[in-house]
Design an enzyme around this catalytic site. Structure first.
Site, PDB file in Angstrom:
ATOM      1  N   LYS A  33      -2.957  -8.110  -2.584  1.00 15.26           N
ATOM      2  CA  LYS A  33      -2.824  -7.083  -1.536  1.00 15.26           C
ATOM      3  C   LYS A  33      -3.770  -5.916  -1.808  1.00 15.26           C
ATOM      4  CE  LYS A  33       0.754  -3.982  -1.743  1.00 15.26           C
ATOM      5  NZ  LYS A  33       0.297  -2.590  -1.687  1.00 15.26           N
ATOM      6  N   ASN A  34      -3.756  -5.438  -3.062  1.00 17.37           N
ATOM      7  CA  ASN A  34      -4.509  -4.216  -3.352  1.00 17.37           C
ATOM      8  C   ASN A  34      -6.008  -4.456  -3.494  1.00 17.37           C
ATOM      9  OD1 ASN A  34      -2.276  -2.670  -3.079  1.00 17.37           O
ATOM     10  ND2 ASN A  34      -1.784  -2.623  -5.266  1.00 17.37           N
ATOM     11  N   ARG A 103      -0.506   3.633   1.590  1.00 19.24           N
ATOM     12  CA  ARG A 103      -1.375   4.390   0.699  1.00 19.24           C
ATOM     13  C   ARG A 103      -2.826   3.931   0.826  1.00 19.24           C
ATOM     14  NH1 ARG A 103      -1.887   9.127  -2.072  1.00 19.24           N
ATOM     15  NH2 ARG A 103      -3.176   8.864  -3.919  1.00 19.24           N
ATOM     16  N   ASP A 127       4.752   3.747  -0.227  1.00 19.35           N
ATOM     17  CA  ASP A 127       6.011   3.814  -0.966  1.00 19.35           C
ATOM     18  C   ASP A 127       6.299   5.242  -1.430  1.00 19.35           C
ATOM     19  OD1 ASP A 127       6.336   1.056  -0.778  1.00 19.35           O
ATOM     20  OD2 ASP A 127       5.098   0.722  -2.557  1.00 19.35           O
ATOM     21  N   ASP A 318       3.545  -1.427 -11.153  1.00 23.39           N
ATOM     22  CA  ASP A 318       4.125  -2.325 -10.145  1.00 23.39           C
ATOM     23  C   ASP A 318       5.004  -3.419 -10.763  1.00 23.39           C
ATOM     24  OD1 ASP A 318       2.807  -0.900  -8.216  1.00 23.39           O
ATOM     25  OD2 ASP A 318       1.055  -2.201  -8.237  1.00 23.39           O
TER      26      ASP A 318
HETATM   27  N1  EPU Z   1      -3.040  10.845  -8.503  1.00 19.77           N
HETATM   28  C1  EPU Z   1      -3.274  12.188  -8.335  1.00 19.77           C
HETATM   29  N2  EPU Z   1      -4.255  12.574  -7.479  1.00 19.77           N
HETATM   30  C2  EPU Z   1      -5.001  11.672  -6.789  1.00 19.77           C
HETATM   31  C3  EPU Z   1      -4.771  10.289  -6.978  1.00 19.77           C
HETATM   32  C4  EPU Z   1      -3.773   9.909  -7.849  1.00 19.77           C
HETATM   33  O1  EPU Z   1      -2.594  13.025  -8.920  1.00 19.77           O
HETATM   34  O2  EPU Z   1      -5.887  12.102  -6.031  1.00 19.77           O
HETATM   35  C5  EPU Z   1      -1.972  10.411  -9.396  1.00 19.77           C
HETATM   36  C6  EPU Z   1      -0.844   9.741  -8.611  1.00 19.77           C
HETATM   37  O3  EPU Z   1       0.035  10.686  -8.041  1.00 19.77           O
HETATM   38  C7  EPU Z   1      -0.186   8.884  -9.656  1.00 19.77           C
HETATM   39  C8  EPU Z   1      -1.367   8.445 -10.502  1.00 19.77           C
HETATM   40  O4  EPU Z   1      -2.419   9.380 -10.242  1.00 19.77           O
HETATM   41  O5  EPU Z   1       0.683   9.645 -10.430  1.00 19.77           O
HETATM   42  C9  EPU Z   1      -1.827   7.033 -10.239  1.00 19.77           C
HETATM   43  O6  EPU Z   1      -2.278   6.898  -8.934  1.00 19.77           O
HETATM   44  P1  EPU Z   1      -3.428   5.904  -8.501  1.00 19.77           P
HETATM   45  O7  EPU Z   1      -4.329   6.718  -7.654  1.00 19.77           O
HETATM   46  O8  EPU Z   1      -3.999   5.134  -9.615  1.00 19.77           O
HETATM   47  O9  EPU Z   1      -2.577   4.915  -7.595  1.00 19.77           O
HETATM   48  P2  EPU Z   1      -2.945   4.532  -6.134  1.00 19.77           P
HETATM   49  O10 EPU Z   1      -4.393   4.300  -6.079  1.00 19.77           O
HETATM   50  O11 EPU Z   1      -2.316   5.467  -5.174  1.00 19.77           O
HETATM   51  C10 EPU Z   1      -2.754   1.961  -6.472  1.00 19.77           C
HETATM   52  C11 EPU Z   1      -1.988   0.840  -5.857  1.00 19.77           C
HETATM   53  C12 EPU Z   1      -0.535   0.907  -6.283  1.00 19.77           C
HETATM   54  C13 EPU Z   1      -0.469   0.836  -7.796  1.00 19.77           C
HETATM   55  C14 EPU Z   1      -1.337   1.961  -8.411  1.00 19.77           C
HETATM   56  C15 EPU Z   1      -1.458   1.887  -9.906  1.00 19.77           C
HETATM   57  C16 EPU Z   1      -3.158   0.529  -3.787  1.00 19.77           C
HETATM   58  C17 EPU Z   1      -3.142   0.622  -2.311  1.00 19.77           C
HETATM   59  N3  EPU Z   1      -2.065   0.959  -4.410  1.00 19.77           N
HETATM   60  O12 EPU Z   1      -2.157   3.148  -5.990  1.00 19.77           O
HETATM   61  O13 EPU Z   1       0.111  -0.244  -5.748  1.00 19.77           O
HETATM   62  O14 EPU Z   1       0.856   1.005  -8.207  1.00 19.77           O
HETATM   63  O15 EPU Z   1      -2.691   1.894  -7.880  1.00 19.77           O
HETATM   64  O16 EPU Z   1      -2.124   0.699 -10.274  1.00 19.77           O
HETATM   65  O17 EPU Z   1      -4.117   0.059  -4.368  1.00 19.77           O
HETATM   66  C18 EPU Z   1       1.843  -1.486  -4.736  1.00 19.77           C
HETATM   67  O18 EPU Z   1       1.026  -2.390  -4.560  1.00 19.77           O
HETATM   68  O19 EPU Z   1       3.063  -1.639  -4.488  1.00 19.77           O
HETATM   69  C19 EPU Z   1       1.381  -0.191  -5.248  1.00 19.77           C
HETATM   70  C20 EPU Z   1       2.151   0.885  -5.228  1.00 19.77           C
END
Ligand code: EPU
Length: 437
Positions: A33-34, A103, A127, A318
């Protein structure tokens, strides 16, 4: 945030589960998915028709299709092969509710900014793990020459002089921020270096896709990624097949750990699952890399282990709901620590407690005291991964479990029930009478 909140009175899908096992047989993973969601957004970087194969029929792909169409792209499908026709002049104003439903919509910022010089959209959703800011995305784009304005309803970003390469040291190796910076950099002037980049396999998959479009990227998969900008990209010459979904793999590994048995996850990539395999080994689950895929077997009660979530190659956040359910019936006490998102990631523990789990939340730690078995109850799926975890809990529990809110699970899993049933699980799917009530 409920991804379906803009659909009033949407009836909830429920699944009824009975204790199952041993699980036996073979399953095949859908593409990640991601990865898929980012590849679809990346199509906007080059005018023309892009072809992606094996695109799963998950709800988040539907949201991304809505966003692409709002951006002016065409969408056609033959089975799981998707054709995205990216326009010469995309529409950079994405003011539709779908953006706030996931997201991954945040990764539309860079392609539209790179192609149009401006982009505006509501805040991304997805989420509810507590605050999910986009400051790292915006500050990186600012280093590349962009300006931005954030107000109550969303964000607008523009780059009057176009984007230019920059050295970006990420405070945290954010997965989607790394995706966005790579996509901004491929069409920027000069070289961009990302220090402390996310190393998730899905980031490398996006880099592979961008390279197939003519981008020059080195170092993806490490924390130091270098991108040399180019004037334009073209669609990849052949259909692109995204990598298999490692979180779906973790889901079947957990199912086998809970229900016992012996299964083969056909296209799993053991090299993407190394730390998880180590944890399952320590819990008493045998995981053996096969010529193609992963063989998983479990016979005895699981043993307790401590699990901290970390950015890749650490244990993915995850996986935590899945591991929490598995450890809730293990022998001994486990401490599970959520280091990536806030304690909201443990909201589902309240649902698991209804099934007899003995878990205490202390800040970002869950102290899990293993009980001999769970008992069936009526519970809710609160997000995509927690929802899948509750389904597995139902397969391990005595009596019947009813999981409500399966819509969340469908955001990320195409045929979870059918695949589990093919391994011997007992699941009755009760779909709502209509999608909009
Ligand atoms: N964060 C910040 N500022 C930002 C970006 C992130 O503070 O500008 C913080 C977040 O709040 C969090 C941490 O950094 O505490 C990690 O966030 P990250 O940006 O790595 O996560 P994401 O990119 O929002 C993706 C996946 C998630 C997965 C995470 C970690 C997608 C669409 N989502 O989220 O997947 O848990 O990376 O690997 O790629 C899922 O598939 O169910 C899912 C939640």
């Amino acid at each position: 945030m409920d991804p379906d909140q803009h659909i009033p009175n949407r009836p909830r899908e429920i699944w009824k589960l009975m204790r199952s096992g041993p699980l036996l047989g073979r399953v095949r993973l859908q593409p990640a998915k991601n990865s898929v969601l980012k590849l679809l957004a990346a199509c906007l970087l080059a005018e023309g028709t892009h072809v992606l194969d094996e695109v799963p029929g998950i709800a988040d792909v539907g949201y991304v299709r809505d966003i692409l169409e709002t951006a002016g792209a065409g969408w056609a499908q033959e089975g799981r092969r998707v054709f995205v026709k990216s326009p010469a002049q995309p529409n950079p104003r994405l003011d539709i509710p779908a953006v706030s439903s996931l997201r991954a919509s945040v990764v539309f910022l860079a392609p539209l900014l790179a192609r149009c010089g401006t982009v505006s959209m509501p805040f991304p959703g997805g989420d509810d793990f507590g605050l999910r800011p986009i400051d790292l995305h915006l500050s990186a784009l600012a280093l590349m020459g962009a300006e931005f304005e954030v107000n109550g309803s969303g964000v607008k970003v523009w780059a009057r002089q176009g984007l230019r390469g920059a050295r970006i040291v990420l405070e945290y190796p954010s997965h989607t921020a790394t995706d966005n910076i790579m996509m901004a950099a491929v069409l920027a002037k000069g070289t961009t270096v990302i220090v402390n980049a996310a190393r998730e396999p899905e980031v490398s998959d996006l880099a592979d896709f961008l390279r197939a479009m003519g981008a020059r990227i080195e170092g993806d998969g490490t924390s130091h990624v270098s991108i040399e900008g180019t004037d334009s990209l073209v669609p990849a010459p052949s259909p692109f097949v995204p990598i298999p979904d490692r979180v779906e793999a973790a889901t079947f590994m957990t199912a086998c750990a809970l229900c016992k048995g012996s299964i083969t996850i056909e296209n799993a990539r053991p090299e993407h699952l190394e730390r998880l395999i180590e944890k399952f080994d320590a819990m008493g689950v045998r995981c053996v890399a096969a010529s193609q895929g992963l063989e998983v077997a479990c016979e005895a009660r699981l043993s307790a282990v401590d699990v901290p979530s970390l950015p890749y190659p650490g244990i993915a956040t995850d996986y935590l709901p899945l591991l929490t359910v598995a450890l809730s019936v293990a022998e001994g006490v486990s401490v599970i620590t959520e280091n990536v998102f806030g304690p909201n990631r443990f909201r589902f523990v309240g649902e698991l407690a209804k099934m007899g789990a003995d878990i205490t939340i202390e800040g970002h730690h869950a102290v899990v005291r293993g009980v001999p078995s769970l008992r069936g109850a009526a519970v809710k799926a609160l997000d995509v991964r927690a929802g899948a975890a509750m389904v597995l809990a139902g397969l391990a529990a005595e009596g019947q479990t009813v999981v409500e809110g399966i819509e969340h699970v469908r955001r990320g899993y195409e045929a979870l029930a059918e695949k589990l049933v093919s391994l011997g699980a007992s699941i009755e799917q009760v779909r709502p009478p209509s999608a909009t009530g």
